[in-house]
Write a protein that holds these residues in place. Structure first.
Motif, short mmCIF file in Angstrom:
data_model
loop_
_atom_site.label_atom_id
_atom_site.label_comp_id
_atom_site.label_asym_id
_atom_site.label_seq_id
_atom_site.Cartn_x
_atom_site.Cartn_y
_atom_site.Cartn_z
N SER A 194 -5.67 -7.36 6.26
CA SER A 194 -6.51 -7.74 5.13
C SER A 194 -7.34 -8.96 5.51
CB SER A 194 -5.64 -8.05 3.92
OG SER A 194 -6.39 -8.71 2.91
N GLN A 196 -7.70 -11.52 3.94
CA GLN A 196 -7.04 -12.72 3.44
C GLN A 196 -5.90 -13.19 4.35
OE1 GLN A 196 -5.77 -11.66 -0.50
NE2 GLN A 196 -7.83 -11.46 -1.29
N GLY A 207 0.39 -4.04 -3.07
CA GLY A 207 -0.56 -4.07 -4.18
C GLY A 207 0.17 -4.23 -5.50
N GLU A 222 -1.53 2.86 -4.12
CA GLU A 222 -2.03 1.78 -3.27
C GLU A 222 -2.25 2.24 -1.84
OE1 GLU A 222 -3.08 -1.25 -3.65
OE2 GLU A 222 -2.67 -1.58 -5.77
N GLU A 226 -6.00 2.26 -0.19
CA GLU A 226 -6.30 1.30 0.88
C GLU A 226 -6.56 1.96 2.23
OE1 GLU A 226 -3.31 -1.74 0.94
OE2 GLU A 226 -4.13 -2.71 -0.85
N ASP A 264 -10.34 1.08 3.45
CA ASP A 264 -11.37 0.95 2.41
C ASP A 264 -12.42 -0.10 2.74
OD1 ASP A 264 -10.12 -1.47 1.97
OD2 ASP A 264 -9.68 -1.12 -0.14
N GLU A 266 -12.76 -3.04 2.18
CA GLU A 266 -12.83 -4.18 1.27
C GLU A 266 -11.51 -4.96 1.30
OE1 GLU A 266 -13.51 -5.16 -3.49
OE2 GLU A 266 -14.13 -3.23 -2.67
N GLU A 267 -10.43 -4.28 1.02
CA GLU A 267 -9.12 -4.92 1.09
C GLU A 267 -8.50 -4.78 2.48
OE1 GLU A 267 -6.36 -4.30 -2.10
OE2 GLU A 267 -7.93 -3.63 -3.45
N ILE A 268 -8.94 -3.78 3.23
CA ILE A 268 -8.36 -3.51 4.55
C ILE A 268 -9.46 -3.49 5.61
CG2 ILE A 268 -7.03 -1.89 5.95
CD1 ILE A 268 -5.41 -3.18 3.72
#
Length: 308
Positions: A194, A196, A207, A222, A226, A264, A266-268
């Motif tokens: 991620s 983050q 998630g 989730e 993802e 995705d 965005e998150e991954i």
């Protein structure tokens, strides 16, 4: 399998005493009382943030009069009682808003708890995590969500009471359930990154649980959202309190039905399948595993050891 970091084993949360109006006076009279000092939820450590040693500052009750900060003006919560006696946490941010000023008055430092907590014992970390979660809840719920009037802290910090007599709504600590899942297929585990995460780190997927769905449904949703993988047979393994700011991580293991990966973006950032035997050697290739204190690492290590 071992206990989870941040997990309190022998703590008596002492709900009866919490509801006593003079709980502070009762506990301050006990010689075994320990007091954990916090600032905006972060515990006080005995060493500055740039030093390697991290020791949690826990004071005895008699130390209060000798401090340069008026603890009585802070927010107090009763964490509970363990084999060593009762523990209170005091957040001094209402008394000394500036953290640097608080450090000058007390010494030590209020560093990043995610990195510094790993140096603590499991018992110390559990106490600090509980205090952080409650103080974060206080800061985010200063006003009643029903009518907008200020809330008053009651029951040793575990109830917020609306001060509007026409409303009078009671609010209780919030815990956000989140699923974290190790997905495997034919001796391979799914690891992803991620944006983050810490530099170079990969982990299992996770998630938040949405209203109206079961934990098993959250796991399947989730994973598909993802990385586009369908799973089967999700099984619960263990849970971990996660005070960032106030979640309960519910650990699962599940088998993949499909293996093609569609991150995705965005998150991954990316995802990959790694053979069981290759997981321990990832750090040698510059790929970091989750921190040892996390349930993600717990799931990985136990899967690699064929314990789950």
């Amino acid at each position: 399998m071992n206990r989870q970091f941040y997990e309190s084993i022998d703590l008596d949360r002492d709900a009866v005493l919490r509801k006593t109006a003079d709980w502070q006076q009762i506990l301050l009279a006990e010689e075994s009382l320990r007091i954990l000092i916090c600032h905006a939820g972060d515990p006080l450590f005995a060493w500055p943030e740039d030093m390697d040693a991290h020791e949690l500052v826990v004071l005895g009750g008699p130390a209060i009069p000798h401090l340069d900060v008026d603890l009585h003006g802070g927010h107090w919560i009763y964490i509970g009682r363990d084999q060593n006696g009762p523990v209170i946490a005091v957040d001094i941010a209402p008394v000394v808003a500036d953290r640097d000023e608080a450090v000058r008055a007390l010494g030590g430092g209020f560093g990043d708890m995610r990195t510094r907590m790993a140096a603590l014992s499991s018992d110390e970390a559990a106490l600090a995590a509980q205090a952080r979660a409650i103080f974060n809840w206080h800061r985010g719920h200063r006003f009643c969500g029903n009518c907008g009037h200020p809330n008053r802290i009651e029951e040793a910090g575990y109830r917020l009471q609306c001060t509007n007599p026409d409303c009078g709504k009671a609010h209780f600590p919030r815990t956000d359930p989140a699923v974290i899942m190790l997905i495997h297929h034919q001796d391979h585990v799914l690891l992803a990154r991620s944006p983050q995460f810490l530099p170079g780190m990969v982990s299992v997927l996770a998630g938040f649980v949405e209203p109206g769905e079961t934990l098993e449904q959250a796991v399947a949703r989730e994973v598909y959202e993802e990385v586009g993988v369908r799973i089967k047979r999700p099984q619960y393994v263990a849970s971990q309190p996660w005070p960032f700011p106030g979640s309960l991580m519910l650990g699962f293991i599940a088998e993949a039905e499909t293996t093609e990966l569609f991150p995705d973006q965005e998150e991954i950032e990316f995802a990959m399948w790694v053979h069981r035997d290759d997981v321990p050697g990832l750090p040698e290739k510059g790929i970091n595993l989750p921190r040892p204190i996390s349930i993600a690492r717990y799931l990985l290590e136990n899967w690699c050891a064929r314990l789950i």
